[in-house]
Write a protein that holds these residues in place. Structure first.
Motif, short mmCIF file in Angstrom:
data_model
loop_
_atom_site.label_atom_id
_atom_site.label_comp_id
_atom_site.label_asym_id
_atom_site.label_seq_id
_atom_site.Cartn_x
_atom_site.Cartn_y
_atom_site.Cartn_z
N ILE A 1 29.51 -16.68 65.09
CA ILE A 1 29.32 -15.98 65.54
C ILE A 1 28.24 -14.13 66.06
CG2 ILE A 1 30.66 -14.60 64.31
CD1 ILE A 1 33.29 -14.32 66.38
N ASN A 2 28.44 -14.17 66.93
CA ASN A 2 27.20 -12.94 67.41
C ASN A 2 27.99 -12.11 67.78
OD1 ASN A 2 25.52 -11.03 69.09
ND2 ASN A 2 23.92 -13.03 68.89
N ASN A 3 27.57 -10.92 67.14
CA ASN A 3 28.56 -9.57 67.49
C ASN A 3 28.89 -9.19 68.63
OD1 ASN A 3 25.94 -8.00 67.26
ND2 ASN A 3 27.07 -6.55 66.60
N ALA A 4 27.67 -9.01 69.52
CA ALA A 4 27.13 -8.78 70.75
C ALA A 4 27.09 -9.03 71.88
CB ALA A 4 26.67 -7.08 70.68
N PRO A 5 27.92 -10.72 72.27
CA PRO A 5 26.97 -10.61 73.78
C PRO A 5 26.30 -10.59 74.36
CG PRO A 5 29.41 -11.30 73.66
CD PRO A 5 28.52 -10.16 72.95
N SER A 6 24.96 -10.89 75.14
CA SER A 6 23.83 -10.56 76.23
C SER A 6 25.01 -10.97 77.47
CB SER A 6 23.09 -11.11 76.12
OG SER A 6 23.12 -12.79 76.25
N GLY A 7 24.81 -10.26 78.24
CA GLY A 7 24.90 -9.97 79.98
C GLY A 7 26.14 -8.89 80.14
N GLY A 8 26.27 -8.36 79.27
CA GLY A 8 27.30 -6.82 79.86
C GLY A 8 28.93 -6.98 80.01
N PHE A 9 28.85 -7.74 80.17
CA PHE A 9 30.48 -8.17 81.16
C PHE A 9 31.83 -8.19 80.38
CE2 PHE A 9 28.01 -10.79 84.36
CZ PHE A 9 28.14 -9.65 85.38
N ALA A 10 32.67 -7.13 80.46
CA ALA A 10 34.02 -7.33 79.07
C ALA A 10 33.63 -6.82 77.55
CB ALA A 10 34.65 -9.11 79.43
N GLY A 11 33.21 -6.03 77.64
CA GLY A 11 32.36 -5.81 76.92
C GLY A 11 33.85 -5.22 75.08
N SER A 12 34.73 -4.55 75.90
CA SER A 12 36.68 -4.92 76.09
C SER A 12 36.36 -6.33 75.23
CB SER A 12 37.18 -3.52 75.78
OG SER A 12 38.06 -3.30 74.87
#
Length: 460
Positions: A395-406
């Motif tokens: 798993i990655n802790n912070a996916p790229s893209g910037g959408f739906a962060g919460s």
């Protein structure tokens, strides 16, 4: 915070009359000629939040007029009476009539009396309130005192509120109620399999730790609270800009609020077995700081690729949630100041919550509304779960893209919960940017009162 509720006779207290624009003509007609003339000379019109102190013939205060919204107003601020402690001179007061909600009005009065006075003398005056008839002053004082604890912890700057000081605060709460408080510190985190907590906190000169508080009868239902205790967040090597660092003393707001909730629970002697877990760290920058694209194991056995070192809160919560989940609690709740995306979506006053338990979601929403402690449900949207995929780790802790962060943060944490009866995640702000009635500017107790009502109903 000492109680603002006064046991003196109501007959000797100064009356506060709540006035709406609709009720003002009749109330004005009932005033003495002198008081009516004084109100007219001051052009008093019962605007919500307006306060007028009417003098008696001897120069003392005869009564206070305070404006609130009309009953049919589009929005009624049930905490409007919380502005009064900042407007009134020292003295003992009583409600001469009821605001829109007399219990919440009295609670707001208590919450509005809070001042953070650790570093300079507080400018608050000694304003006290005779509890309205039918209101449980002990319960309101319990809520206000716990809120003051959360606010004090969040307001304290990081030089005086690091992981060790947060542990000391937890121990103080534990000692007061006969709870057991222990901690795992520094490299012992690696020995006892908390690699993510250690990775986030290892660059600081202040040792990371996992704090645990346990209270109550082990035969009672298990309720576990997990609070993010990042005592300062630089962002790590993905360094925050200075403007984003200004409020990072509040990044332990999740820990502050679970301690406040725990204090409410223990003070009320609810029939539950309480466990509190606080991963307390400072996300600092040094030669041994964890890096983007590093891969770490987790307590649960999932490997985690670091997409961004500024998404550290979910990392420390992951190990703590895995530990909590091993005990199979009936209810597992975590709180943290986690994402700017939650603030963009809902603003600072309305934290989102996440759960797959429909009955729990309904109860949380109802309790939040009843306590004027607003929360809003957001979805654990399964199609976004694939955004967390990593090419080199589980798993990655912070996916790229910037959408739906919460949402993606909640989905990340969900991976670490498997055995709990129900799980509830809250992405709180823990801060009031500008003063509102009952909510002074600064650190805030968010969600704890709503959750206390929920727990009281289930385990009271």
């Amino acid at each position: 915070m000492p109680s603002i509720f006064e046991t003196a006779s109501a007959s000797s207290a100064i009356p506060i009359t709540f006035v709406t624009k609709a009720s003002w003509p009749a109330i004005k007609e009932g005033l003495s000629t002198e008081a009516r003339n004084f109100a007219e000379a001051n052009v008093y019109g019962a605007k919500p939040g307006s306060c007028l102190i009417l003098p008696a013939a001897d120069g003392r205060i005869a009564q206070v007029l305070f404006g609130i919204e009309d009953d049919d107003a589009k929005h009624r601020d049930l905490f409007r009476p919380g502005a009064l402690p900042g407007l009134l001179p020292a003295g003992t007061y009583r409600f001469a009539n009821a605001p829109h909600d007399i219990r919440l009005g009295a609670l707001a009065f208590a919450l509005g009396s809070y001042r953070f006075g650790r570093y300079r003398k507080s400018d608050s005056s000694d304003v006290r309130l005779v509890p309205p008839d039918g209101v449980d002053a002990a319960e309101l004082n319990r809520l206000a005192e716990a809120a003051a604890l959360a606010r004090d912890l969040v307001n304290t700057p990081s030089n005086d509120m690091g992981p060790e000081e947060l542990e000391a605060a937890a121990k103080q709460v534990a000692d007061r109620f006969g709870a057991r408080c222990t901690s795992i510190v520094g490299d012992d985190l690696l020995q006892q399999n908390f690699p993510l907590v250690h990775a986030v906190g290892r660059a600081s000169t202040r040792a990371p730790r996992l704090i645990e508080l346990v209270w109550g009868d082990a035969s009672h239902p298990k309720v576990t609270l997990v609070g993010k205790g990042v005592c300062f967040d630089t962002g790590g090597l993905d360094l925050k800009p200075s403007s984003s660092m200004l409020l990072m003393k509040k990044d332990m707001g999740g820990a502050a609020n679970v301690l406040a909730l725990a204090q409410m629970v223990m003070d009320a002697k609810l029939k539950l077995h309480l466990r509190v877990l606080i991963p307390a760290v400072e996300n600092a920058v040094a030669g041994n700081a964890f890096r983007p694209m590093d891969v770490f194991p987790s307590r649960k056995g999932l490997t985690v690729e670091i997409g961004n070192t500024d998404a550290e809160g979910r990392l420390v919560l992951a190990d703590a949630l895995a530990l909590a989940d091993e005990d199979k609690p009936d209810l597992l709740i975590d709180m943290g100041t986690l994402t700017g995306a939650a603030r963009v979506a809902l603003g600072p006053d309305l934290p989102p919550f996440y759960t797959q338990d429909e009955a729990l979601a309904a109860d949380v929403a109802r309790c939040a509304a009843a306590e004027n402690d607003p929360l809003w449900r957001m979805p654990l949207w399964a199609p976004y779960d694939s955004w967390l995929d990593s090419k080199v780790a589980t798993i990655n802790n912070a996916p790229s893209g910037g959408f739906a962060g919460s949402i993606t943060c909640a989905l990340f944490l969900q991976r670490f919960v498997e055995h709990a009866g129900s799980w509830l995640h809250l992405d709180i702000f823990a801060w009031t940017p500008s003063s509102k009635p009952g909510r002074p500017e600064g650190g805030e107790c968010q969600a704890a009162r709503a959750l206390y009502k929920l727990l009281s109903e289930r385990y009271g």
